[in-house]
Scaffold this motif. Structure first.
Motif, PDB file in Angstrom:
ATOM      1  N   TYR A 149       7.855  10.742  -1.145  1.00  0.00           N
ATOM      2  CA  TYR A 149       8.223  12.066  -1.659  1.00  0.00           C
ATOM      3  C   TYR A 149       8.459  13.013  -0.487  1.00  0.00           C
ATOM      4  N   GLU A 150       9.599  13.639  -0.466  1.00  0.00           N
ATOM      5  CA  GLU A 150       9.899  14.604   0.589  1.00  0.00           C
ATOM      6  C   GLU A 150       9.197  15.931   0.313  1.00  0.00           C
ATOM      7  N   GLY A 151       8.547  16.463   1.332  1.00  0.00           N
ATOM      8  CA  GLY A 151       7.992  17.806   1.228  1.00  0.00           C
ATOM      9  C   GLY A 151       6.762  17.944   0.356  1.00  0.00           C
ATOM     10  N   GLU A 165       2.258  14.300   8.020  1.00  0.00           N
ATOM     11  CA  GLU A 165       3.711  14.206   7.874  1.00  0.00           C
ATOM     12  C   GLU A 165       4.310  13.565   9.129  1.00  0.00           C
ATOM     13  N   ASP A 166       5.274  12.680   8.929  1.00  0.00           N
ATOM     14  CA  ASP A 166       5.949  11.974  10.036  1.00  0.00           C
ATOM     15  C   ASP A 166       5.001  11.101  10.860  1.00  0.00           C
ATOM     16  N   TYR A 167       3.883  10.692  10.268  1.00  0.00           N
ATOM     17  CA  TYR A 167       2.928   9.825  10.968  1.00  0.00           C
ATOM     18  C   TYR A 167       3.563   8.464  11.247  1.00  0.00           C
ATOM     19  N   PRO A 214      -3.805  15.983  -3.199  1.00  0.00           N
ATOM     20  CA  PRO A 214      -2.432  15.498  -3.096  1.00  0.00           C
ATOM     21  C   PRO A 214      -1.521  16.169  -4.137  1.00  0.00           C
ATOM     22  N   GLU A 215      -0.243  16.178  -3.826  1.00  0.00           N
ATOM     23  CA  GLU A 215       0.773  16.706  -4.750  1.00  0.00           C
ATOM     24  C   GLU A 215       1.577  15.585  -5.395  1.00  0.00           C
ATOM     25  N   ALA A 216       1.392  14.367  -4.900  1.00  0.00           N
ATOM     26  CA  ALA A 216       2.073  13.196  -5.452  1.00  0.00           C
ATOM     27  C   ALA A 216       1.300  11.955  -5.014  1.00  0.00           C
ATOM     28  N   VAL A 217       1.503  10.857  -5.744  1.00  0.00           N
ATOM     29  CA  VAL A 217       0.774   9.622  -5.474  1.00  0.00           C
ATOM     30  C   VAL A 217       1.752   8.454  -5.471  1.00  0.00           C
ATOM     31  N   ILE A 218       1.609   7.567  -4.459  1.00  0.00           N
ATOM     32  CA  ILE A 218       2.347   6.305  -4.476  1.00  0.00           C
ATOM     33  C   ILE A 218       1.334   5.173  -4.513  1.00  0.00           C
TER      34      ILE A 218
END
Length: 208
Positions: free
Chosen positions: A7-9, A36-38, A102-106
């Motif tokens: 998810y972007e952002g 981010e970008d890890y 978190p704002e989203a989960v994968i």
């Protein structure tokens, strides 16, 4: 090279579990939020790594992660709700413990139930990804944490019940494990809803 985010952002947590196919012991799951970008070229699906490398990476993940947590569901709970529901519940429990929301989960795999943010009760966006632990860094990190913490737990249980060879098999259905069940019966840690002897019989007439 594994991807850093799906998810972007969004603040994204990766989830994976360990111990789903075991005959004994709890199922463990982890949730990991990475910066981010890890990037870490050593991170991969835990099954592709040596035991030594997994434990080395656990320290790195815990140091570098924005947040991480481990969730556990017991054999008794597995027998009540089945292993699929137990695996998802373990992931939800890991998500509940994250110090950063978190704002989203994968999620590794193809099955999940929407996770509701405890703050507002709204389900977070989620995506299941088959073989996700070999595609996304946060899922790979979660697979390593779930695997190593579960291995620690099974190593402790092995001291109590050495005859089942849990130091080596970690509760998975090896011949030595099943032979020990035939000889010694089951422990309080065995999953009674499983086909423990591998003969198609789900019920065992063993005392505890």
């Amino acid at each position: 090279m594994l991807s850093s985010h799906y998810y972007e952002g969004k603040i994204e947590a990766g989830c994976d579990e360990a111990g789903r196919g075991c005959l004994a012991g709890s199922v463990y799951a982890a949730a990991v939020i990475l910066p981010e970008d890890y990037q870490n070229d050593l991170l991969n699906d835990s099954k592709q790594l040596t035991e030594k490398r997994r434990y080395e990476l656990r320290e790195i993940i815990q140091r570098d992660a924005v947040a991480w947590a481990v969730g556990i569901v017991t054999p008794e709970e597995i027998d009540k709700i089945n292993i699929l529901n137990a695996s998802i519940l373990a992931m939800h429990r890991a998500l509940d413990q994250l110090q950063v929301r978190p704002e989203a989960v994968i999620i590794d795999g193809n099955r999940f139930k929407p996770y509701k943010d405890p703050a507002d009760g709204k389900p977070l966006p989620h995506t299941t990804i088959v073989k996700g632990d070999g595609k996304y860094l946060s899922i790979a990190a979660a697979s390593i944490l779930a695997k190593t913490y579960r291995d620690d737990y099974m190593n402790d249980l092995a001291k109590e019940y050495p005859q089942y060879d849990w130091l080596s098999n970690k509760g998975y259905p090896t011949k030595k494990h099943r032979d020990a069940i035939r000889q010694y019966g089951i422990t309080p840690y065995h999953r009674k809803s499983y086909n423990l002897l591998g003969d198609g019989q789900l019920s065992l007439d063993f005392g505890e």
